[in-house]
Scaffold this active site. Structure first.
Site, PDB file in Angstrom:
ATOM      1  N   GLY A  70      -5.225  55.450  26.058  1.00  0.00           N
ATOM      2  CA  GLY A  70      -5.917  56.563  25.423  1.00  0.00           C
ATOM      3  C   GLY A  70      -7.184  56.933  26.174  1.00  0.00           C
ATOM      4  N   SER A  71      -8.121  57.540  25.464  1.00  0.00           N
ATOM      5  CA  SER A  71      -9.321  58.085  26.091  1.00  0.00           C
ATOM      6  C   SER A  71     -10.302  56.983  26.476  1.00  0.00           C
ATOM      7  CB  SER A  71     -10.016  59.054  25.127  1.00  0.00           C
ATOM      8  OG  SER A  71     -10.561  58.336  24.027  1.00  0.00           O
ATOM      9  N   GLY A  80     -11.130  53.967  23.969  1.00  0.00           N
ATOM     10  CA  GLY A  80     -10.733  52.681  24.502  1.00  0.00           C
ATOM     11  C   GLY A  80     -11.909  51.764  24.740  1.00  0.00           C
ATOM     12  N   GLU A  85      -5.602  51.242  29.170  1.00  0.00           N
ATOM     13  CA  GLU A  85      -5.455  52.278  30.191  1.00  0.00           C
ATOM     14  C   GLU A  85      -6.243  53.475  29.692  1.00  0.00           C
ATOM     15  OE1 GLU A  85      -2.141  55.393  31.627  1.00  0.00           O
ATOM     16  OE2 GLU A  85      -1.400  53.328  31.437  1.00  0.00           O
ATOM     17  N   CYS A 119      -0.853  60.638  32.646  1.00  0.00           N
ATOM     18  CA  CYS A 119      -1.947  59.783  33.115  1.00  0.00           C
ATOM     19  C   CYS A 119      -1.993  59.699  34.632  1.00  0.00           C
ATOM     20  CB  CYS A 119      -1.833  58.385  32.512  1.00  0.00           C
ATOM     21  SG  CYS A 119      -0.226  57.607  32.756  1.00  0.00           S
TER      22      CYS A 119
END
Length: 483
Positions: free
Chosen positions: A202-203, A207, A226, A263
């Site tokens: 996620g962001s 995160g 991630e 991503c």
């Protein structure tokens, strides 16, 4: 595995009990659980794709392919654990004649216990309820509690029902898998003492907040996040001179794929100064359609991100417009351009991910200017080199290897194969760990080494017994022994 009537503490307690049973199960048993889930997803693909498309607008073709990738991941991990090398079994026999004398030591990797998994917005199957984090954790004998993503909640709930029923029918223990939802529940999940690791996609802000919670617990736990990636691309003068239009077409297809919400989207493209590549890219991009974004929040943020980049001195808009309503009309591609010198002067403003179909061209004079600006690029999942055969790019490759987990040549980073060799990680903020979230070694995140000294044969895991009853690869007295 029913979750509707249980509190979070009851779910994590059940997950702890299930993890003990799963850890004691054979690899063949756990492989059968994974295969059962894969079969169930494939059997319900039409229903799942309909739900997913209604919540994400990603389209039946993309979503059908993603279900296949998800079931394929589950089957890959079934093969990984039955092959056996994932245990990293090592035996060093006793040697009384050594100085000092050596004890008999046998080591392997063991599951760490219940794992929390946070679903991603941009991959509602492959990085979600039954995605790679869940599959790799279940494979090694961990129980899993998934926090659903609010952007596809109905899909998450239906997927969880299918997963739970498949596990139950395959004989997996109650409590091995559960689904929860809600921001506050997600925060509490990370802090629950029964949870032993977290997987997150996620962001960066979200995160990092959870990462800080995980490591500030009384008993800190691993957080495998991630969080963001710019995925730089470097194109040489020779490559542009020979195939500028071809490279522009490839880049246009890559950075607009999935509305720029992958991503691995190439967000920075380094090109020699004074070429016509910007014009070629503008031509390749002008007919790309607008695309619906995953959530209203993401759609609202995209134009804000565009305006932020456009407001930086020294940045020009090559194609597209920053004045758009992505919520109403869909996200339209935008290409920006600036100089390497400008990035060196304003790295905090220009080296920030903009989630959506946009990329930034960065013109460099020579390697003496290119290498310093590459050194400013944050850790990424991928880095790409476009050069002609015979060009000496060894220095460039060495630098890119230091900032990304996967270095590509003459291709584009969108699209990630799920296999034994895949590496889907990179220096922070791409990931918070050394281990990949895609590919066979994803299981390593949810294991820890345990050594047994002078242990009776009867208490040893089969992988460490002298006769090697599992028939797996092992390292014995320093030598790799294949079955």
């Amino acid at each position: 595995m029913t979750t509707a009537t249980l509190s979070l503490s009851e779910l994590t307690a059940a997950a702890t009990r299930a993890a003990q049973i799963a850890a004691a199960a054979s690899d063949a048993e756990r492989a059968a659980w994974l295969t059962a889930v894969a079969d169930a997803l494939d059997a319900n693909v039409a229903e799942l794709v309909d739900i997913a498309d209604s919540e994400t607008s990603l389209g039946p073709v993309r979503l059908t392919g993603e279900v296949a990738r998800t079931s394929g991941q589950l089957r890959l991990f079934a093969r990984v654990i039955t092959e056996g090398s994932y245990l990293e079994a090592i035996i060093d026999h006793a040697d009384a004649a050594a100085s000092p004398p050596k004890h008999d030591l046998r080591r392997l990797l063991r599951p760490i216990g219940p794992v929390a998994v946070f679903s991603a917005s941009n991959f509602p199957f492959a990085f979600s309820v039954a995605g790679g984090d869940t599959a790799s954790a279940l494979a090694v004998g961990c129980s899993v509690i998934v926090k659903a993503h609010s952007g596809h909640l109905k899909l998450s709930e239906r997927t969880a029902e299918i997963v739970a029923e498949a596990l139950r029918s395959a004989g997996a223990p109650d409590g091995l898998f559960a689904l929860v939802s809600g921001r506050e529940v997600g925060t509490a999940l990370v802090q629950d003492p029964n949870i032993k690791a977290v997987g997150f996609t996620g962001s960066i802000p979200g995160g990092r907040a959870l990462f800080d919670l995980a490591v500030s617990r009384p008993d800190p736990i691993p957080f495998y996040g991630e969080l963001g990636s710019l995925n730089p691309v470097v194109i040489t003068s020779a490559a542009l001179a020979e195939k500028s239009a071809e490279l522009a077409a490839g880049l246009a297809g890559s950075f607009t794929m999935g509305a720029g919400q992958f991503c691995t989207k190439p967000g920075l493209v380094f090109i020699p100064t004074g070429t016509g590549f910007a014009a070629d890219l503008a031509a390749a991009t002008k007919d790309k359609p607008t695309s619906a974004m995953l959530t209203g929040r993401i759609a609202d943020a995209y134009p804000d991100g565009l305006r932020s980049v456009a407001s930086v001195p020294g940045v020009t808009v090559v194609s597209g417009t920053v004045q758009q309503d992505a919520t109403r009309d869909g996200a339209a591609p935008v290409v920006f351009s600036t100089s390497a010198a400008n990035v060196l002067e304003r790295p905090d403003e220009l080296l920030e991910e903009c989630f959506g179909p946009t990329t930034l061209l960065i013109e460099y004079q020579d390697q003496d200017e290119l290498f310093p600006v590459l050194a400013k690029v944050p850790g990424s999942l991928t880095a790409t080199v476009h050069a002609l055969p015979g060009e000496d790019v060894s220095g460039l490759v060495e630098q890119l290897s230091g900032l990304a987990g996967r270095v590509l040549f003459d291709g584009w980073p969108t699209g990630v194969a799920v296999n034994w060799a895949q590496q889907h990680g990179g220096p922070y903020p791409a990931t918070t760990s050394l281990f990949t979230s895609v590919g066979a070694t994803a299981v390593r995140r949810f294991q820890r080494p345990v050594a047994y000294q002078d242990a009776p044969e009867a208490v040893l895991h089969p992988a460490l017994r002298e006769s090697n009853p599992l028939g797996i690869p092992r390292r014995v007295d320093g030598e790799l022994v294949l079955p």
